[in-house]
Design a protein around this motif. Structure first.
Motif, PDB file in Angstrom:
ATOM      1  N   GLN A   1      61.754   0.116  60.503  1.00 35.76           N
ATOM      2  CA  GLN A   1      62.373   0.016  61.826  1.00 35.76           C
ATOM      3  C   GLN A   1      61.655   0.848  62.879  1.00 35.76           C
ATOM      4  N   GLU A   2      61.336   2.098  62.559  1.00 33.25           N
ATOM      5  CA  GLU A   2      60.669   2.961  63.537  1.00 33.25           C
ATOM      6  C   GLU A   2      59.299   2.401  63.900  1.00 33.25           C
ATOM      7  N   LEU A   3      58.577   1.897  62.893  1.00 35.47           N
ATOM      8  CA  LEU A   3      57.265   1.306  63.154  1.00 35.47           C
ATOM      9  C   LEU A   3      57.399   0.044  64.006  1.00 35.47           C
ATOM     10  N   PHE A   4      58.429  -0.758  63.719  1.00 33.13           N
ATOM     11  CA  PHE A   4      58.655  -1.987  64.478  1.00 33.13           C
ATOM     12  C   PHE A   4      58.980  -1.667  65.940  1.00 33.13           C
TER      13      PHE A   4
ATOM     14  N   LEU B   1      68.041  -3.662  60.175  1.00 33.70           N
ATOM     15  CA  LEU B   1      68.260  -4.018  61.571  1.00 33.70           C
ATOM     16  C   LEU B   1      68.095  -5.527  61.724  1.00 33.70           C
ATOM     17  N   VAL B   2      69.037  -6.163  62.409  1.00 35.36           N
ATOM     18  CA  VAL B   2      68.949  -7.607  62.642  1.00 35.36           C
ATOM     19  C   VAL B   2      68.737  -7.830  64.133  1.00 35.36           C
ATOM     20  N   LEU B   3      67.600  -8.467  64.452  1.00 32.60           N
ATOM     21  CA  LEU B   3      67.269  -8.809  65.832  1.00 32.60           C
ATOM     22  C   LEU B   3      67.087 -10.325  65.911  1.00 32.60           C
ATOM     23  N   GLY B   4      68.105 -11.007  66.416  1.00 33.04           N
ATOM     24  CA  GLY B   4      68.050 -12.472  66.462  1.00 33.04           C
ATOM     25  C   GLY B   4      67.989 -13.028  65.050  1.00 33.04           C
ATOM     26  N   ASP B   5      66.925 -13.740  64.740  1.00 31.03           N
ATOM     27  CA  ASP B   5      66.766 -14.297  63.392  1.00 31.03           C
ATOM     28  C   ASP B   5      65.888 -13.406  62.517  1.00 31.03           C
ATOM     29  N   GLN B   6      65.484 -12.229  63.023  1.00 24.98           N
ATOM     30  CA  GLN B   6      64.649 -11.311  62.255  1.00 24.98           C
ATOM     31  C   GLN B   6      65.483 -10.205  61.628  1.00 24.98           C
ATOM     32  N   GLN B   7      65.170  -9.914  60.368  1.00 21.03           N
ATOM     33  CA  GLN B   7      65.799  -8.784  59.689  1.00 21.03           C
ATOM     34  C   GLN B   7      64.708  -7.746  59.432  1.00 21.03           C
ATOM     35  N   ILE B   8      64.880  -6.561  59.995  1.00 13.48           N
ATOM     36  CA  ILE B   8      63.891  -5.484  59.870  1.00 13.48           C
ATOM     37  C   ILE B   8      64.414  -4.491  58.834  1.00 13.48           C
ATOM     38  N   LEU B   9      63.668  -4.339  57.738  1.00 14.77           N
ATOM     39  CA  LEU B   9      64.056  -3.385  56.701  1.00 14.77           C
ATOM     40  C   LEU B   9      64.083  -1.972  57.284  1.00 14.77           C
ATOM     41  N   ALA B  10      64.991  -1.146  56.775  1.00 15.58           N
ATOM     42  CA  ALA B  10      65.201   0.203  57.315  1.00 15.58           C
ATOM     43  C   ALA B  10      63.912   1.023  57.340  1.00 15.58           C
ATOM     44  N   GLN B  11      63.079   0.906  56.318  1.00 17.28           N
ATOM     45  CA  GLN B  11      61.871   1.728  56.246  1.00 17.28           C
ATOM     46  C   GLN B  11      60.811   1.352  57.279  1.00 17.28           C
TER      47      GLN B  11
ATOM     48  N   ASN C   1      55.726  -0.954  67.609  1.00 14.84           N
ATOM     49  CA  ASN C   1      54.908  -2.153  67.833  1.00 14.84           C
ATOM     50  C   ASN C   1      55.599  -3.353  67.176  1.00 14.84           C
ATOM     51  N   PRO C   2      56.243  -4.193  67.970  1.00  9.26           N
ATOM     52  CA  PRO C   2      56.978  -5.342  67.420  1.00  9.26           C
ATOM     53  C   PRO C   2      56.097  -6.452  66.841  1.00  9.26           C
ATOM     54  N   ASP C   3      54.755  -6.291  66.904  1.00  9.86           N
ATOM     55  CA  ASP C   3      53.854  -7.257  66.261  1.00  9.86           C
ATOM     56  C   ASP C   3      53.791  -7.043  64.745  1.00  9.86           C
ATOM     57  N   LEU C   4      54.384  -5.940  64.266  1.00 13.13           N
ATOM     58  CA  LEU C   4      54.414  -5.666  62.826  1.00 13.13           C
ATOM     59  C   LEU C   4      55.244  -6.747  62.127  1.00 13.13           C
ATOM     60  N   ILE C   5      54.648  -7.413  61.135  1.00  9.77           N
ATOM     61  CA  ILE C   5      55.356  -8.478  60.415  1.00  9.77           C
ATOM     62  C   ILE C   5      55.595  -8.096  58.954  1.00  9.77           C
ATOM     63  N   GLY C   6      54.869  -7.085  58.475  1.00 13.42           N
ATOM     64  CA  GLY C   6      55.042  -6.673  57.080  1.00 13.42           C
ATOM     65  C   GLY C   6      54.100  -5.539  56.724  1.00 13.42           C
ATOM     66  N   TRP C   7      54.058  -5.254  55.440  1.00 13.09           N
ATOM     67  CA  TRP C   7      53.177  -4.190  54.932  1.00 13.09           C
ATOM     68  C   TRP C   7      52.609  -4.662  53.611  1.00 13.09           C
TER      69      TRP C   7
ATOM     70  N   MET D   1      49.927  -7.327  60.820  1.00 21.03           N
ATOM     71  CA  MET D   1      50.336  -7.695  62.162  1.00 21.03           C
ATOM     72  C   MET D   1      50.342  -9.217  62.310  1.00 21.03           C
ATOM     73  N   TRP D   2      51.101  -9.695  63.302  1.00 21.69           N
ATOM     74  CA  TRP D   2      51.146 -11.149  63.535  1.00 21.69           C
ATOM     75  C   TRP D   2      51.292 -11.423  65.015  1.00 21.69           C
ATOM     76  N   THR D   3      50.296 -12.080  65.575  1.00 21.96           N
ATOM     77  CA  THR D   3      50.314 -12.500  66.983  1.00 21.96           C
ATOM     78  C   THR D   3      49.864 -13.968  67.013  1.00 21.96           C
ATOM     79  N   PRO D   4      50.794 -14.905  66.771  1.00 21.02           N
ATOM     80  CA  PRO D   4      50.397 -16.317  66.679  1.00 21.02           C
ATOM     81  C   PRO D   4      49.763 -16.864  67.962  1.00 21.02           C
ATOM     82  N   GLU D   5      50.086 -16.264  69.106  1.00 15.43           N
ATOM     83  CA  GLU D   5      49.505 -16.738  70.361  1.00 15.43           C
ATOM     84  C   GLU D   5      48.050 -16.289  70.514  1.00 15.43           C
ATOM     85  N   ASP D   6      47.646 -15.230  69.806  1.00 15.12           N
ATOM     86  CA  ASP D   6      46.269 -14.721  69.814  1.00 15.12           C
ATOM     87  C   ASP D   6      45.979 -14.197  68.404  1.00 15.12           C
TER      88      ASP D   6
END
Length: 199
Positions: free
Chosen positions: A106-109, A94-104, A112-118, A131-136
């Motif tokens: 996508q449902e987790l993302f 899945l491509v959202l703007g400049d982000q590419q979300i791997l198929a495995q 919670n869109p704060d998911l950055i990896g595993w 998780m990644w929340t650069p503002e907090d």
């Protein structure tokens, strides 16, 4: 001058007598306490206090372990979602703007869109979402994937780290839990034999 000196000595002697009186009162009180203790007058109160304290500690320990277990079950559910999505072939990334979300993921993302990896480290129990929340930056230090309070928290990426820069360092934080979860297994790497077998 002599008069003042004499008064000072009298005052010092008076203080010493007061100190002796207090010491004697304390000694007398202590002896009375010992006598009553031998007679069994305080044992019942001490036993009640001990039983009450033990019961409170037991309840707190049980609550802690139950909460840890629930949090680990929630993580296991996330792992199952990831594994089921990995097993399904043919799903495009899945491509959202400049982000590419791997198929495995996508449902987790979507949950919670704060998911950055595993992060998975083979041979250990480390297998958690990052998780990644650069503002907090420490938002997930004491929160679960559902953003509710959690004693374990989740792994989270440093605010200045970036997954877009190939070859750069990525700093990931997490708790070293006594129940063996999160980054607790990293302590095994202090052993040279463990290090050699898990390179």
């Amino acid at each position: 001058m002599q008069k003042n000196y004499h008064l000072l000595i009298c005052f010092a002697n008076k203080s010493t007598n007061i100190g002796k009186g207090r010491a004697m009162n304390f000694e007398k009180t202590f002896r009375q306490f010992q006598k009553k203790w031998r007679q069994g007058k305080y044992r019942q109160q001490v036993q009640k206090i001990s039983i009450g304290t033990g019961a409170v500690c037991a309840v707190l320990l049980i609550a802690y372990f139950m909460q840890s277990r629930q949090e680990e079950q929630a993580i296991e559910t996330l792992r199952q979602i990831r594994d089921e999505a990995s097993a399904e072939s043919g799903n495009p990334d899945l491509v959202l703007g400049d982000q590419q979300i791997l198929a495995q993921y996508q449902e987790l993302f979507m949950q919670n869109p704060d998911l950055i990896g595993w992060l998975t480290i083979d041979g250990t129990s480390i297998d958690y979402p990052v998780m990644w929340t650069p503002e907090d930056p420490e938002y997930y230090s004491h929160r679960g994937f559902d953003k509710e309070d959690s004693s374990n928290g989740l792994l989270f990426m440093d605010e200045l780290s970036s997954v877009d820069e190939y070859g750069g360092n990525v700093i990931i934080y997490g708790h070293n839990m006594k129940n063996g979860s999160m980054f607790a297994d990293l302590l095994n790497y202090e052993s040279e034999s463990y290090w050699d077998s898990h390179k």
